[in-house]
Write an enzyme that holds these catalytic residues in place. Structure first.
Site, PDB file in Angstrom:
ATOM      1  N   HIS A 185     -52.650  34.606 -29.676  1.00 38.89           N
ATOM      2  CA  HIS A 185     -54.014  34.185 -29.989  1.00 38.89           C
ATOM      3  C   HIS A 185     -54.945  35.377 -30.231  1.00 38.89           C
ATOM      4  O   HIS A 185     -56.120  35.192 -30.500  1.00 38.89           O
ATOM      5  CB  HIS A 185     -54.596  33.337 -28.864  1.00 38.89           C
ATOM      6  CG  HIS A 185     -53.838  32.073 -28.607  1.00 38.89           C
ATOM      7  ND1 HIS A 185     -52.749  32.032 -27.781  1.00 38.89           N
ATOM      8  CD2 HIS A 185     -54.015  30.822 -29.074  1.00 38.89           C
ATOM      9  CE1 HIS A 185     -52.280  30.792 -27.739  1.00 38.89           C
ATOM     10  NE2 HIS A 185     -53.026  30.036 -28.518  1.00 38.89           N
ATOM     11  N   HIS A 225     -49.196  22.679 -35.389  1.00 37.77           N
ATOM     12  CA  HIS A 225     -48.046  23.322 -34.722  1.00 37.77           C
ATOM     13  C   HIS A 225     -46.770  22.523 -34.991  1.00 37.77           C
ATOM     14  O   HIS A 225     -45.688  23.087 -35.131  1.00 37.77           O
ATOM     15  CB  HIS A 225     -48.290  23.430 -33.216  1.00 37.77           C
ATOM     16  CG  HIS A 225     -49.118  24.621 -32.820  1.00 37.77           C
ATOM     17  ND1 HIS A 225     -48.811  25.903 -33.224  1.00 37.77           N
ATOM     18  CD2 HIS A 225     -50.231  24.727 -32.056  1.00 37.77           C
ATOM     19  CE1 HIS A 225     -49.710  26.749 -32.729  1.00 37.77           C
ATOM     20  NE2 HIS A 225     -50.586  26.063 -32.017  1.00 37.77           N
ATOM     21  N   HIS A 272     -55.380  21.541 -35.257  1.00 37.12           N
ATOM     22  CA  HIS A 272     -54.641  22.740 -34.831  1.00 37.12           C
ATOM     23  C   HIS A 272     -53.335  22.340 -34.151  1.00 37.12           C
ATOM     24  O   HIS A 272     -52.262  22.858 -34.480  1.00 37.12           O
ATOM     25  CB  HIS A 272     -55.533  23.540 -33.871  1.00 37.12           C
ATOM     26  CG  HIS A 272     -54.902  24.765 -33.277  1.00 37.12           C
ATOM     27  ND1 HIS A 272     -55.259  26.042 -33.633  1.00 37.12           N
ATOM     28  CD2 HIS A 272     -53.939  24.909 -32.324  1.00 37.12           C
ATOM     29  CE1 HIS A 272     -54.535  26.924 -32.943  1.00 37.12           C
ATOM     30  NE2 HIS A 272     -53.729  26.249 -32.135  1.00 37.12           N
ATOM     31  N   GLU A 273     -53.423  21.402 -33.209  1.00 40.16           N
ATOM     32  CA  GLU A 273     -52.219  21.024 -32.457  1.00 40.16           C
ATOM     33  C   GLU A 273     -51.203  20.323 -33.354  1.00 40.16           C
ATOM     34  O   GLU A 273     -50.005  20.594 -33.281  1.00 40.16           O
ATOM     35  CB  GLU A 273     -52.584  20.145 -31.259  1.00 40.16           C
ATOM     36  CG  GLU A 273     -53.438  20.847 -30.201  1.00 40.16           C
ATOM     37  CD  GLU A 273     -52.877  22.187 -29.744  1.00 40.16           C
ATOM     38  OE1 GLU A 273     -51.649  22.359 -29.751  1.00 40.16           O
ATOM     39  OE2 GLU A 273     -53.673  23.082 -29.417  1.00 40.16           O
ATOM     40  N   GLU A 291     -50.117  30.781 -34.879  1.00 38.78           N
ATOM     41  CA  GLU A 291     -51.447  30.408 -34.371  1.00 38.78           C
ATOM     42  C   GLU A 291     -52.471  30.336 -35.500  1.00 38.78           C
ATOM     43  O   GLU A 291     -53.300  29.426 -35.564  1.00 38.78           O
ATOM     44  CB  GLU A 291     -51.904  31.416 -33.320  1.00 38.78           C
ATOM     45  CG  GLU A 291     -51.443  31.083 -31.924  1.00 38.78           C
ATOM     46  CD  GLU A 291     -51.846  29.671 -31.520  1.00 38.78           C
ATOM     47  OE1 GLU A 291     -53.005  29.298 -31.734  1.00 38.78           O
ATOM     48  OE2 GLU A 291     -51.006  28.931 -31.001  1.00 38.78           O
TER      49      GLU A 291
END
Lengths: 354, 106
Positions: free
Chosen positions: A266, A178, A174-175, A198
């Site tokens: 989110h 980004h 996920h990170e 997100e």
């Protein structure tokens, strides 16, 4: 320079890595030293690129074959400094006696493998950017984040809300995603584009985990953060299949009827998350067989603006499904089913243009 | 400057996207702990922090904080993120973070 440090010449990193493993102690130290300098140059260039954001044209300064991650894991020693701490494990180095450091190293490796084997994407910026994992950030820090300048920060959690955040392969994916998004559509971090930003991180984060565990779409739990939640947020942060059901505080809407105007990025991300889960599970097999590539092509499509809405993103997924698999293909039908399920309108014509 | 203070911390964002809040009246603390908090507030220079230009780096999943301080009839609202966490306020922020509970976020 070369008189004193013969390895600080133009040597391919692969050779340096082999030397750092196999050669005498003196040569090994010099090779590691050179690799560290190399990583710093690359980091500086990557940071400069990351600050610009989006699809900037960058000069090609060296030819790169790709397929090899460049991981650098730093120990932040519970400080809140925004600069990288001591490097404790660099690419090719053996495991250390600190599990979160090894988890970050392995998780970034799994993420690199996902992007390389599925899309031949060479790291965050397509150009082999070093993947910097900054572990043990802050004290009891209940979070992980991407700083927009090439670094992924990971907290240890307080044991109540979150536990060790490096334990989540989906969280690491996920990170890092980004960073990928920053180098592609650079989706603005508010409103629907923020929720898409997100969602894209969840969509690729869950696939990183599924690929690493060898899971098909029926074996995955489609939960985000299941491996890092403490008792207060158990069993997970988010459910891609059933938004709003992941924990007692989960208020994600499952379709546009529940869309929260002005909501946190989110919150509304549950809507495109569920669309993806429906597409992938409708098609069966692995999420990265077709659903993942359709989403990836959309993220990388210059037609996707940084302020994209759900409907604009949806239209482009249909366009790419049609171009790759055919307008009446099961893949195009599955994409329609996904956005229909969450009540995001699609154009009537099957090519996504009408 | 001694006395008491009433403070409230609101934290939003983060990977989990929770909205967390904690309130505290320093008069309810042990005298030594209250003294530590008041020293931190003195050292932090709230006037300056309130007016300080804020960097807005393109961070994703970072926490955003709002700290309200009511002290002797003067109020301050200080906004910051993980990128500009005010170190002098660490004792107060740590205490409030420990007490924070999730509240509805929207």
């Amino acid at each position: 320079m070369c008189d004193h440090h013969p390895l600080r010449c133009i040597l391919p990193p692969g050779l340096l890595h082999r030397l750092s493993r196999d050669a005498s102690e003196e040569v090994r130290a010099a090779a590691l030293d050179t690799l560290a300098i190399d990583a710093r140059f690359r980091l500086a260039r990557a940071e400069s690129a990351a600050r610009r954001g989006g699809r900037t044209v960058r000069p090609v300064t060296f030819a790169r074959v790709g397929g090899q991650p460049q991981r650098v894991i730093c120990d932040q020693q519970h400080r809140r400094a925004q600069t990288p701490g001591k490097v404790v494990r660099a690419e090719g180095q053996p495991a250390v006696d600190d599990e979160p450091i090894n988890q970050a190293y392995d998780g970034l490796g799994a993420t690199y493998t996902y992007y390389w084997t599925t899309f031949e994407r060479d790291s965050i910026d397509r150009q082999g950017m070093p993947m910097m994992g900054l572990v043990h950030y802050g004290r009891d820090y209940d979070n992980a984040f991407w700083d927009g300048a090439g670094h992924m920060f990971f907290g240890d959690g307080d044991g109540k809300l979150l536990t060790q955040t490096t334990a989540g392969l989906d969280v690491i994916g996920h990170e890092l995603t980004h960073g990928v998004t920053q180098h592609e559509a650079n989706l603005e971090y508010s409103g629907q584009s923020g929720a898409l930003n997100e969602s894209v991180s969840d969509v690729f984060g869950i696939q990183v985990k599924q690929m690493a565990l060898g899971q098909d779409v029926t074996q995955s739990d489609w939960l985000i953060g299941a491996d890092i939640v403490g008792p207060q947020l158990a069993p997970a942060l988010r459910s891609m299949k059933q938004p709003g059901s992941a924990n007692p505080h989960d208020d994600q809407p499952a379709d546009m009827d529940g869309y929260v105007e002005g909501g946190d990025v989110h919150t509304n991300s549950g809507i495109p998350n569920r669309a993806f889960a429906v597409v992938a599970t409708t098609l069966g097999g692995h999420a990265w067989d077709a659903a993942g590539p359709i989403w990836y092509a959309t993220l990388c499509d210059p037609a996707l603006s940084s302020g994209a809405t759900f409907a604009e993103f949806a239209r482009l997924t249909l366009k790419h499904a049609g171009q790759v698999y055919g307008r009446t293909s099961p893949q195009s039908e599955a994409v329609r089913a996904g956005w229909d399920a969450v009540k995001v309108p699609l154009p009537a014509s099957a090519d996504g243009q009408g | 400057m001694a006395g008491h203070a009433r403070v409230r911390l609101t934290r939003t964002g983060g990977l989990a996207g929770l909205r967390m809040q904690a309130e505290l009246d320093t008069a309810q603390l042990e005298p030594s702990q209250e003294a530590e908090i008041m020293r931190a507030l003195d050292a932090a220079d709230l006037d300056r922090l309130e007016k300080a230009p804020r960097p807005e780096p393109p961070m994703r999943d970072a926490f955003h904080y709002e700290l309200d301080v009511d002290r002797g009839g003067r109020t301050h609202r200080i906004a910051f993120s993980d990128a500009d966490w005010p170190e002098p306020l660490d004792p107060l922020l740590s205490l409030l973070s420990d007490r924070a509970r999730p509240v509805p976020r929207n």
